[in-house]
Scaffold this active site. Sequence first.
Site, PDB file in Angstrom:
ATOM      1  N   GLU A 137       3.580  35.664  35.765  1.00 52.33           N
ATOM      2  CA  GLU A 137       2.861  36.007  34.655  1.00 52.33           C
ATOM      3  C   GLU A 137       1.387  35.619  35.028  1.00 52.33           C
ATOM      4  O   GLU A 137       0.596  35.537  33.923  1.00 52.33           O
ATOM      5  CB  GLU A 137       3.596  34.870  33.565  1.00 52.33           C
ATOM      6  CG  GLU A 137       3.293  33.356  34.072  1.00 52.33           C
ATOM      7  CD  GLU A 137       3.660  32.462  32.853  1.00 52.33           C
ATOM      8  OE1 GLU A 137       3.007  32.330  31.878  1.00 52.33           O
ATOM      9  OE2 GLU A 137       4.589  31.744  33.054  1.00 52.33           O
ATOM     10  N   CYS A 176       7.629  32.089  32.317  1.00 49.06           N
ATOM     11  CA  CYS A 176       8.327  31.301  33.540  1.00 49.06           C
ATOM     12  C   CYS A 176       9.635  31.699  33.909  1.00 49.06           C
ATOM     13  O   CYS A 176      10.212  31.390  34.930  1.00 49.06           O
ATOM     14  CB  CYS A 176       8.217  29.751  33.202  1.00 49.06           C
ATOM     15  SG  CYS A 176       6.532  29.347  32.901  1.00 49.06           S
ATOM     16  N   HIS A 224      13.429  23.845  34.306  1.00 46.32           N
ATOM     17  CA  HIS A 224      12.350  24.283  34.564  1.00 46.32           C
ATOM     18  C   HIS A 224      11.136  23.152  34.163  1.00 46.32           C
ATOM     19  O   HIS A 224      11.406  22.728  32.997  1.00 46.32           O
ATOM     20  CB  HIS A 224      11.775  25.564  33.498  1.00 46.32           C
ATOM     21  CG  HIS A 224      10.468  25.959  33.217  1.00 46.32           C
ATOM     22  ND1 HIS A 224       9.593  26.296  34.465  1.00 46.32           N
ATOM     23  CD2 HIS A 224       9.620  25.826  32.414  1.00 46.32           C
ATOM     24  CE1 HIS A 224       8.349  26.456  34.178  1.00 46.32           C
ATOM     25  NE2 HIS A 224       8.395  26.025  32.926  1.00 46.32           N
TER      26      HIS A 224
HETATM   27  N1  CAA Z   1      -0.074   5.886  29.277  1.00 48.12           N
HETATM   28  C1  CAA Z   1       1.199   6.378  29.298  1.00 48.12           C
HETATM   29  N2  CAA Z   1       1.605   7.334  28.594  1.00 48.12           N
HETATM   30  C2  CAA Z   1       0.692   8.040  27.829  1.00 48.12           C
HETATM   31  C3  CAA Z   1      -0.537   7.530  27.661  1.00 48.12           C
HETATM   32  C4  CAA Z   1      -1.009   6.442  28.526  1.00 48.12           C
HETATM   33  N3  CAA Z   1      -2.209   6.065  28.448  1.00 48.12           N
HETATM   34  N4  CAA Z   1      -1.269   8.295  26.626  1.00 48.12           N
HETATM   35  C5  CAA Z   1      -0.179   9.256  26.120  1.00 48.12           C
HETATM   36  N5  CAA Z   1       0.798   8.823  27.121  1.00 48.12           N
HETATM   37  C6  CAA Z   1       2.089   9.820  26.834  1.00 48.12           C
HETATM   38  C7  CAA Z   1       2.170  10.015  25.143  1.00 48.12           C
HETATM   39  O1  CAA Z   1       2.940   9.105  24.552  1.00 48.12           O
HETATM   40  C8  CAA Z   1       3.174  11.401  25.402  1.00 48.12           C
HETATM   41  O2  CAA Z   1       4.545  10.946  25.952  1.00 48.12           O
HETATM   42  P1  CAA Z   1       5.881  11.283  25.003  1.00 48.12           P
HETATM   43  O3  CAA Z   1       5.951  12.935  25.213  1.00 48.12           O
HETATM   44  O4  CAA Z   1       7.204  10.842  25.717  1.00 48.12           O
HETATM   45  O5  CAA Z   1       5.547  11.299  23.669  1.00 48.12           O
HETATM   46  C9  CAA Z   1       2.673  11.953  26.702  1.00 48.12           C
HETATM   47  O6  CAA Z   1       1.946  10.855  27.396  1.00 48.12           O
HETATM   48  C10 CAA Z   1       1.843  13.291  26.552  1.00 48.12           C
HETATM   49  O7  CAA Z   1       0.993  12.611  25.539  1.00 48.12           O
HETATM   50  P2  CAA Z   1       0.592  13.806  24.185  1.00 48.12           P
HETATM   51  O8  CAA Z   1       1.834  14.348  23.736  1.00 48.12           O
HETATM   52  O9  CAA Z   1      -0.326  13.311  23.396  1.00 48.12           O
HETATM   53  O10 CAA Z   1      -0.256  14.970  25.192  1.00 48.12           O
HETATM   54  P3  CAA Z   1      -1.154  16.264  24.805  1.00 48.12           P
HETATM   55  O11 CAA Z   1      -0.655  16.599  23.147  1.00 48.12           O
HETATM   56  O12 CAA Z   1      -2.483  15.929  25.081  1.00 48.12           O
HETATM   57  O13 CAA Z   1      -0.349  17.123  25.681  1.00 48.12           O
HETATM   58  C11 CAA Z   1       1.201  18.813  26.111  1.00 48.12           C
HETATM   59  C12 CAA Z   1       0.994  17.657  26.228  1.00 48.12           C
HETATM   60  C13 CAA Z   1       1.264  19.536  24.913  1.00 48.12           C
HETATM   61  C14 CAA Z   1       2.693  18.974  27.014  1.00 48.12           C
HETATM   62  C15 CAA Z   1       0.213  19.682  26.802  1.00 48.12           C
HETATM   63  O14 CAA Z   1       0.138  19.322  28.325  1.00 48.12           O
HETATM   64  C16 CAA Z   1       0.355  21.435  26.935  1.00 48.12           C
HETATM   65  O15 CAA Z   1      -0.032  21.989  25.978  1.00 48.12           O
HETATM   66  N6  CAA Z   1       0.836  21.701  27.873  1.00 48.12           N
HETATM   67  C17 CAA Z   1       0.986  23.230  28.301  1.00 48.12           C
HETATM   68  C18 CAA Z   1       2.235  23.672  27.396  1.00 48.12           C
HETATM   69  C19 CAA Z   1       3.471  23.288  28.174  1.00 48.12           C
HETATM   70  O16 CAA Z   1       3.667  22.979  29.230  1.00 48.12           O
HETATM   71  N7  CAA Z   1       4.552  23.193  27.368  1.00 48.12           N
HETATM   72  C20 CAA Z   1       5.852  22.946  27.900  1.00 48.12           C
HETATM   73  C21 CAA Z   1       7.238  23.646  27.158  1.00 48.12           C
HETATM   74  S1  CAA Z   1       6.709  25.208  27.297  1.00 48.12           S
HETATM   75  C22 CAA Z   1       7.115  25.761  29.115  1.00 48.12           C
HETATM   76  O17 CAA Z   1       7.719  24.984  29.683  1.00 48.12           O
HETATM   77  C23 CAA Z   1       6.428  27.113  29.719  1.00 48.12           C
HETATM   78  C24 CAA Z   1       5.461  26.750  30.591  1.00 48.12           C
HETATM   79  O18 CAA Z   1       5.581  26.679  31.642  1.00 48.12           O
HETATM   80  C25 CAA Z   1       3.959  26.484  30.111  1.00 48.12           C
END
Ligand code: CAA
Length: 436
Positions: free
Chosen positions: A88, A120, A245
């Site tokens: 991709e 992916c 994945h």
């Molecule tokens: N210490 C420990 N843990 C902490 C923390 C700290 N200080 N602060 C936050 N956390 C934890 C949160 O509690 C959360 O845990 P849970 O998921 O268990 O609740 C985790 O860290 C992540 O925190 P947020 O949800 O607040 O993180 P975010 O919103 O900033 O970003 C994300 C997370 C949305 C996955 C982001 O990384 C993202 O957009 N990633 C790209 C999209 C992606 O990977 N999606 C996955 C499914 S799609 C797919 O699989 C295809 C692909 O390859 C992209």
Amino acid sequence: MGSIRSVADVGIEALAVHVPRHYLDVGTLARANGVDPGKYCFGLGCRRMAVVAPDEDPVVLAVRAASGLFERYDIDPACVGMVVVGTESGVDAAKPIATYVHRMAGLPRDCRTFDIQHACYGGTAGLRMATGWVLGGLRPGKKALVIATDVARYEIGSPGEPTQGAAAVAMLVGDEPRVLRLEPYPEAVHTEEVMDFWRPTYRATALADGHHSIECYLRALEGCWGGFTSSSGLGLGAFDYLLYHSPFPKMAFKAHKRLYELATNGAAGFDPDYERRVLPTLWSNAEVGNAYSASLYVSLAGLLEHAEVDAAGKRVGLFSYGSGCCAEFIAARVGDDAAAWRGRTGLRQVLAARREITHESYLRFRQGHEELARDGSFRTPLAPDGVAFCGTWNHQRVYRDATWPAAVASARPGDTCPPSDVLRPAPRPARAQAGD
Ligand code: CAA
């Protein structure tokens, strides 16, 4: 007349991994972004992210993975009758990466080449296409080369940034599946049009509706698992290892939690089950970051190369998810002589050869990519040897490989090295087309 084969006779005969030669520690990234490192390291489960240097791109990673496969398993490239690249991170809207791989990996002319794009899921789509092609039997004795190659790039400072990574996994698919034999259960697939993660053609970085994407992933997992269990009659207990994945390792944790709840009606014992059946598959993902289409196969290599796991003969479940979305659950068996193949994936070698970079270098590398992608920015490659992306000239990507003239191949960093007629034919003068 040849014997009738089933999908049970087909699968992965050899598998090799290549990763970029630099990585950034996600703790370093967190500090630069003013974020608690605990979020990236424990919240997402990330450790290091592979970072491509300006002279590395999805093509270079793919060619190096393919060359490593031929060398380490002592395979003659002449056996390849089809090359399928799942990616991709397309570098061109028309010309497939598979054609670059074909030339630079020295493959025969009587070969079909094409790319598959479905986020992916592209690598798994390629694997399925290749097994069907082998079973079709129209190229007796020939093998398919399937390569999953990707460079994950999000905006700097975005939530996806700590999940970036890059890798290529090359797999030789044929009817002597010593590495992984696909089991002949009916396909368990799930498709749903969703807007969870995408990259418009005018952008170099992906966009994601992150939390929505996690829900889409889990829904697709439920769909695939429901289809798989009802058609196969197998339950969770039938699997020694589950490979999910892994855009970031915590996603595999979430996925297994969902599957475990579904399969056991929420029985106690999730944590030890996760540690036994999933954790051994994730260490390599934590080293590399998200390699999109290659991620699932980086997990597979990690399992095969795990220092304390003997995966020989074990049944594994592979869950492949591509945003947009399409997903599939596959049951497979690791080859009985897996121990004999240990070390051949090259995973540990390429990880050990990497160098850590600073946050400043990471930002500089990204700028370098933008510069090289601009037409006319051809320059001497940085890497001392081997296949390298040198830039774009006359709207063509230029790669250094073994076929370069010695004078050019030995150019040192900093030398100016303009392309010449020696490297490729001079372009014909542009002619106005009717309708221009
Ligand atoms: N210490 C420990 N843990 C902490 C923390 C700290 N200080 N602060 C936050 N956390 C934890 C949160 O509690 C959360 O845990 P849970 O998921 O268990 O609740 C985790 O860290 C992540 O925190 P947020 O949800 O607040 O993180 P975010 O919103 O900033 O970003 C994300 C997370 C949305 C996955 C982001 O990384 C993202 O957009 N990633 C790209 C999209 C992606 O990977 N999606 C996955 C499914 S799609 C797919 O699989 C295809 C692909 O390859 C992209």
